[in-house]
Design a protein around this motif. Structure first.
Motif, mmCIF file in Angstrom:
data_model
loop_
_atom_site.group_PDB
_atom_site.id
_atom_site.type_symbol
_atom_site.label_atom_id
_atom_site.label_comp_id
_atom_site.label_asym_id
_atom_site.label_seq_id
_atom_site.Cartn_x
_atom_site.Cartn_y
_atom_site.Cartn_z
ATOM 1 N N ASP A 38 0.829 -1.206 0.000
ATOM 2 C CA ASP A 38 0.000 0.000 0.000
ATOM 3 C C ASP A 38 0.865 1.258 0.000
ATOM 4 O O ASP A 38 0.582 2.224 -0.714
ATOM 5 C CB ASP A 38 -0.931 0.000 1.211
ATOM 6 C CG ASP A 38 -2.018 -1.066 1.097
ATOM 7 O OD1 ASP A 38 -2.248 -1.556 -0.025
ATOM 8 O OD2 ASP A 38 -2.626 -1.396 2.126
ATOM 9 N N ARG A 110 -10.460 2.053 -0.403
ATOM 10 C CA ARG A 110 -10.448 0.741 -1.050
ATOM 11 C C ARG A 110 -9.063 0.112 -0.953
ATOM 12 O O ARG A 110 -8.074 0.717 -1.322
ATOM 13 C CB ARG A 110 -10.873 0.873 -2.518
ATOM 14 C CG ARG A 110 -12.360 1.108 -2.659
ATOM 15 C CD ARG A 110 -12.722 1.638 -4.027
ATOM 16 N NE ARG A 110 -14.169 1.730 -4.173
ATOM 17 C CZ ARG A 110 -14.904 2.689 -3.652
ATOM 18 N NH1 ARG A 110 -14.340 3.632 -2.917
ATOM 19 N NH2 ARG A 110 -16.212 2.715 -3.832
ATOM 20 N N ASN A 111 -9.052 -1.101 -0.479
ATOM 21 C CA ASN A 111 -7.795 -1.797 -0.230
ATOM 22 C C ASN A 111 -7.388 -2.635 -1.446
ATOM 23 O O ASN A 111 -7.238 -3.853 -1.370
ATOM 24 C CB ASN A 111 -7.923 -2.684 1.017
ATOM 25 C CG ASN A 111 -6.584 -3.213 1.465
ATOM 26 O OD1 ASN A 111 -5.536 -2.656 1.141
ATOM 27 N ND2 ASN A 111 -6.600 -4.308 2.197
ATOM 28 N N ARG A 112 -7.227 -1.966 -2.568
ATOM 29 C CA ARG A 112 -6.789 -2.615 -3.796
ATOM 30 C C ARG A 112 -5.685 -1.785 -4.435
ATOM 31 O O ARG A 112 -5.497 -0.620 -4.115
ATOM 32 C CB ARG A 112 -7.961 -2.790 -4.764
ATOM 33 C CG ARG A 112 -9.042 -3.761 -4.266
ATOM 34 C CD ARG A 112 -10.145 -3.904 -5.275
ATOM 35 N NE ARG A 112 -11.202 -4.815 -4.810
ATOM 36 C CZ ARG A 112 -12.308 -5.076 -5.485
ATOM 37 N NH1 ARG A 112 -12.511 -4.500 -6.667
ATOM 38 N NH2 ARG A 112 -13.208 -5.909 -4.992
ATOM 39 N N SER A 113 -4.974 -2.396 -5.389
ATOM 40 C CA SER A 113 -3.792 -1.746 -5.957
ATOM 41 C C SER A 113 -4.122 -0.455 -6.692
ATOM 42 O O SER A 113 -3.518 0.596 -6.439
ATOM 43 C CB SER A 113 -3.071 -2.719 -6.896
ATOM 44 O OG SER A 113 -2.612 -3.840 -6.196
#
Length: 223
Positions: A38, A110-113
Protein backbone atom coordinates in the motif's frame (compact mmCIF):
# COMPACT_ATOMS: atom_id res chain seq x y z
CA UNK A 1 24.95 15.53 -17.82
CA UNK A 2 25.03 19.30 -17.32
CA UNK A 3 21.86 19.39 -15.19
CA UNK A 4 23.11 16.80 -12.69
CA UNK A 5 23.90 19.42 -9.97
CA UNK A 6 20.34 20.74 -10.24
CA UNK A 7 18.84 17.24 -10.06
CA UNK A 8 20.88 16.42 -6.97
CA UNK A 9 19.86 19.78 -5.51
CA UNK A 10 16.20 18.91 -6.08
CA UNK A 11 16.76 15.65 -4.18
CA UNK A 12 18.41 17.51 -1.28
CA UNK A 13 15.56 20.05 -1.25
CA UNK A 14 13.06 17.20 -0.90
CA UNK A 15 15.15 15.62 1.83
CA UNK A 16 15.48 18.85 3.81
CA UNK A 17 11.79 19.61 3.29
CA UNK A 18 10.70 16.26 4.68
CA UNK A 19 9.54 17.95 7.88
CA UNK A 20 7.09 20.01 5.84
CA UNK A 21 5.98 16.86 4.01
CA UNK A 22 5.19 15.19 7.32
CA UNK A 23 2.95 18.09 8.29
CA UNK A 24 1.13 18.11 4.95
CA UNK A 25 1.02 14.45 3.93
CA UNK A 26 1.95 12.52 7.06
CA UNK A 27 -1.67 11.55 7.73
CA UNK A 28 -2.02 10.25 4.17
CA UNK A 29 1.13 8.14 4.53
CA UNK A 30 -0.03 6.80 7.89
CA UNK A 31 -3.44 5.89 6.45
CA UNK A 32 -1.72 3.40 4.16
CA UNK A 33 -0.81 1.40 7.25
CA UNK A 34 2.26 -0.75 7.64
CA UNK A 35 1.63 -2.87 4.53
CA UNK A 36 4.56 -2.31 2.18
CA UNK A 37 2.44 -2.76 -0.95
CA UNK A 38 0.00 0.00 0.00
CA UNK A 39 2.78 2.41 0.87
CA UNK A 40 4.71 1.70 -2.33
CA UNK A 41 1.63 2.24 -4.49
CA UNK A 42 0.82 5.51 -2.71
CA UNK A 43 4.37 6.77 -3.24
CA UNK A 44 4.29 5.71 -6.90
CA UNK A 45 1.08 7.70 -7.31
CA UNK A 46 2.84 10.77 -5.90
CA UNK A 47 5.75 10.16 -8.26
CA UNK A 48 3.35 10.04 -11.22
CA UNK A 49 1.84 13.38 -10.24
CA UNK A 50 5.14 15.12 -9.49
CA UNK A 51 6.80 13.92 -12.70
CA UNK A 52 3.80 15.03 -14.76
CA UNK A 53 3.74 18.46 -13.11
CA UNK A 54 7.50 18.72 -13.59
CA UNK A 55 7.17 17.97 -17.30
CA UNK A 56 4.42 20.58 -17.67
CA UNK A 57 6.43 23.18 -15.73
CA UNK A 58 9.57 22.42 -17.72
CA UNK A 59 7.68 22.65 -20.99
CA UNK A 60 6.17 25.96 -19.91
CA UNK A 61 9.58 27.31 -19.03
CA UNK A 62 10.95 26.25 -22.40
CA UNK A 63 8.04 27.87 -24.25
CA UNK A 64 8.53 31.35 -22.77
CA UNK A 65 8.85 33.61 -25.82
CA UNK A 66 11.36 36.36 -26.46
CA UNK A 67 15.12 36.62 -25.91
CA UNK A 68 16.81 34.19 -23.58
CA UNK A 69 17.02 36.69 -20.74
CA UNK A 70 13.19 36.87 -20.58
CA UNK A 71 12.93 33.23 -19.59
CA UNK A 72 15.72 33.67 -17.06
CA UNK A 73 13.99 36.71 -15.53
CA UNK A 74 10.61 34.95 -15.29
CA UNK A 75 12.20 31.87 -13.73
CA UNK A 76 14.06 33.99 -11.18
CA UNK A 77 10.86 35.80 -10.13
CA UNK A 78 9.02 32.49 -9.72
CA UNK A 79 11.83 30.94 -7.71
CA UNK A 80 12.04 33.90 -5.33
CA UNK A 81 8.23 34.04 -4.93
CA UNK A 82 7.78 30.32 -4.26
CA UNK A 83 10.72 30.22 -1.87
CA UNK A 84 9.35 33.23 0.04
CA UNK A 85 5.89 31.62 0.18
CA UNK A 86 7.39 28.42 1.51
CA UNK A 87 9.17 30.35 4.24
CA UNK A 88 5.93 32.12 5.18
CA UNK A 89 7.07 35.54 3.97
CA UNK A 90 4.69 35.83 0.99
CA UNK A 91 1.18 34.63 0.07
CA UNK A 92 1.21 30.96 -0.92
CA UNK A 93 -0.35 30.16 -4.31
CA UNK A 94 -3.25 27.75 -4.28
CA UNK A 95 -4.93 25.72 -7.00
CA UNK A 96 -8.38 24.23 -6.45
CA UNK A 97 -9.25 21.14 -8.51
CA UNK A 98 -12.95 20.14 -8.49
CA UNK A 99 -13.60 16.61 -7.27
CA UNK A 100 -10.07 16.05 -6.02
CA UNK A 101 -11.17 15.46 -2.43
CA UNK A 102 -13.74 12.87 -3.49
CA UNK A 103 -11.17 11.12 -5.67
CA UNK A 104 -8.70 10.91 -2.77
CA UNK A 105 -11.42 9.62 -0.46
CA UNK A 106 -12.40 6.95 -2.99
CA UNK A 107 -8.80 5.76 -3.29
CA UNK A 108 -8.24 5.75 0.46
CA UNK A 109 -11.35 3.72 1.14
CA UNK A 110 -10.45 0.74 -1.05
CA UNK A 111 -7.80 -1.80 -0.23
CA UNK A 112 -6.79 -2.61 -3.80
CA UNK A 113 -3.79 -1.75 -5.96
CA UNK A 114 -5.36 0.68 -8.43
CA UNK A 115 -7.29 2.74 -5.84
CA UNK A 116 -4.10 3.04 -3.75
CA UNK A 117 -2.25 4.33 -6.80
CA UNK A 118 -5.06 6.81 -7.50
CA UNK A 119 -4.92 7.87 -3.85
CA UNK A 120 -1.27 8.80 -4.28
CA UNK A 121 -1.95 10.65 -7.53
CA UNK A 122 -4.75 12.65 -5.92
CA UNK A 123 -2.85 13.58 -2.76
CA UNK A 124 0.07 14.68 -4.94
CA UNK A 125 -2.24 17.29 -6.49
CA UNK A 126 -3.26 18.84 -3.17
CA UNK A 127 -2.01 22.45 -2.71
CA UNK A 128 1.45 22.37 -1.11
CA UNK A 129 3.93 25.22 -0.81
CA UNK A 130 6.86 22.81 -0.92
CA UNK A 131 5.75 21.34 -4.25
CA UNK A 132 5.18 24.80 -5.71
CA UNK A 133 8.67 25.83 -4.64
CA UNK A 134 10.17 22.68 -6.15
CA UNK A 135 8.29 23.29 -9.44
CA UNK A 136 10.23 26.53 -9.88
CA UNK A 137 13.25 24.37 -10.74
CA UNK A 138 11.66 22.70 -13.82
CA UNK A 139 10.43 26.10 -14.98
CA UNK A 140 13.97 27.40 -14.81
CA UNK A 141 15.37 24.33 -16.57
CA UNK A 142 13.01 24.95 -19.49
CA UNK A 143 12.82 21.29 -20.51
CA UNK A 144 9.92 18.86 -20.11
CA UNK A 145 12.12 15.73 -19.76
CA UNK A 146 14.48 17.36 -17.29
CA UNK A 147 11.53 18.92 -15.47
CA UNK A 148 10.01 15.48 -14.93
CA UNK A 149 13.38 14.12 -13.84
CA UNK A 150 13.96 16.98 -11.40
CA UNK A 151 10.61 16.36 -9.72
CA UNK A 152 11.37 12.63 -9.57
CA UNK A 153 14.57 13.47 -7.69
CA UNK A 154 12.59 15.79 -5.42
CA UNK A 155 10.05 13.00 -4.77
CA UNK A 156 12.84 10.60 -3.86
CA UNK A 157 14.05 13.05 -1.23
CA UNK A 158 10.63 13.14 0.44
CA UNK A 159 10.16 9.36 0.65
CA UNK A 160 12.30 8.51 3.73
CA UNK A 161 10.45 10.77 6.20
CA UNK A 162 7.02 9.83 4.89
CA UNK A 163 7.93 6.14 5.06
CA UNK A 164 8.99 6.73 8.66
CA UNK A 165 5.59 8.25 9.43
CA UNK A 166 3.90 5.19 7.97
CA UNK A 167 5.51 3.01 10.66
CA UNK A 168 4.52 5.37 13.48
CA UNK A 169 7.65 7.43 14.05
CA UNK A 170 6.14 10.86 13.34
CA UNK A 171 8.08 12.65 16.07
CA UNK A 172 11.36 11.82 14.34
CA UNK A 173 10.50 14.27 11.56
CA UNK A 174 8.35 16.83 13.36
CA UNK A 175 7.96 20.01 11.28
CA UNK A 176 9.30 23.35 12.45
CA UNK A 177 9.40 26.92 11.16
CA UNK A 178 13.18 26.88 11.17
CA UNK A 179 13.35 23.79 8.97
CA UNK A 180 10.78 25.22 6.59
CA UNK A 181 12.83 28.40 6.17
CA UNK A 182 16.01 26.40 5.75
CA UNK A 183 14.29 24.51 2.95
CA UNK A 184 13.16 27.79 1.37
CA UNK A 185 16.75 29.01 1.26
CA UNK A 186 17.89 25.69 -0.19
CA UNK A 187 15.23 25.77 -2.90
CA UNK A 188 16.17 29.35 -3.73
CA UNK A 189 19.84 28.38 -4.14
CA UNK A 190 19.00 25.33 -6.26
CA UNK A 191 16.59 27.33 -8.41
CA UNK A 192 19.08 30.13 -9.04
CA UNK A 193 21.70 27.52 -9.90
CA UNK A 194 19.34 26.07 -12.51
CA UNK A 195 18.79 29.55 -13.94
CA UNK A 196 22.55 29.97 -14.22
CA UNK A 197 22.87 26.65 -16.04
CA UNK A 198 20.01 27.51 -18.37
CA UNK A 199 21.57 30.85 -19.27
CA UNK A 200 25.12 29.53 -19.49
CA UNK A 201 26.12 31.83 -16.61
CA UNK A 202 27.80 29.13 -14.50
CA UNK A 203 31.35 28.47 -15.73
CA UNK A 204 32.25 24.83 -16.09
CA UNK A 205 28.69 23.49 -16.24
CA UNK A 206 28.01 24.75 -19.73
CA UNK A 207 24.98 23.89 -21.79
CA UNK A 208 21.63 25.54 -22.21
CA UNK A 209 18.48 24.00 -20.82
CA UNK A 210 16.96 23.95 -24.29
CA UNK A 211 19.69 21.48 -25.23
CA UNK A 212 18.45 19.11 -22.55
CA UNK A 213 17.13 16.60 -25.03
CA UNK A 214 20.55 16.14 -26.65
CA UNK A 215 22.19 16.06 -23.23
CA UNK A 216 19.94 13.20 -22.17
CA UNK A 217 20.49 11.40 -25.48
CA UNK A 218 24.26 11.64 -25.17
CA UNK A 219 24.43 10.59 -21.55
CA UNK A 220 25.11 6.93 -22.37
CA UNK A 221 27.86 7.89 -24.79
CA UNK A 222 29.54 10.11 -22.19
CA UNK A 223 29.39 7.29 -19.67
Amino acid sequence: MTALPVLLGAFVAGLIGSAHCVGMCGAFAASCGSRARDGVLWHLGRLTTYATLGALAGGLGGAIPGPGWVGIAVSTVLIVWFAAALAGWAPEPGVWIPGLGRLAKWGAGRNRSFPRLVYGIATGLLPCGLVYAALAVPVALGSAPLGALAMAFFWAGTVPALATVAVGLQKWAAPSTGRRRTLAIGVLIVGLLSVGIRGGLIPGLGGHAHDAGSAVTNTDEEM
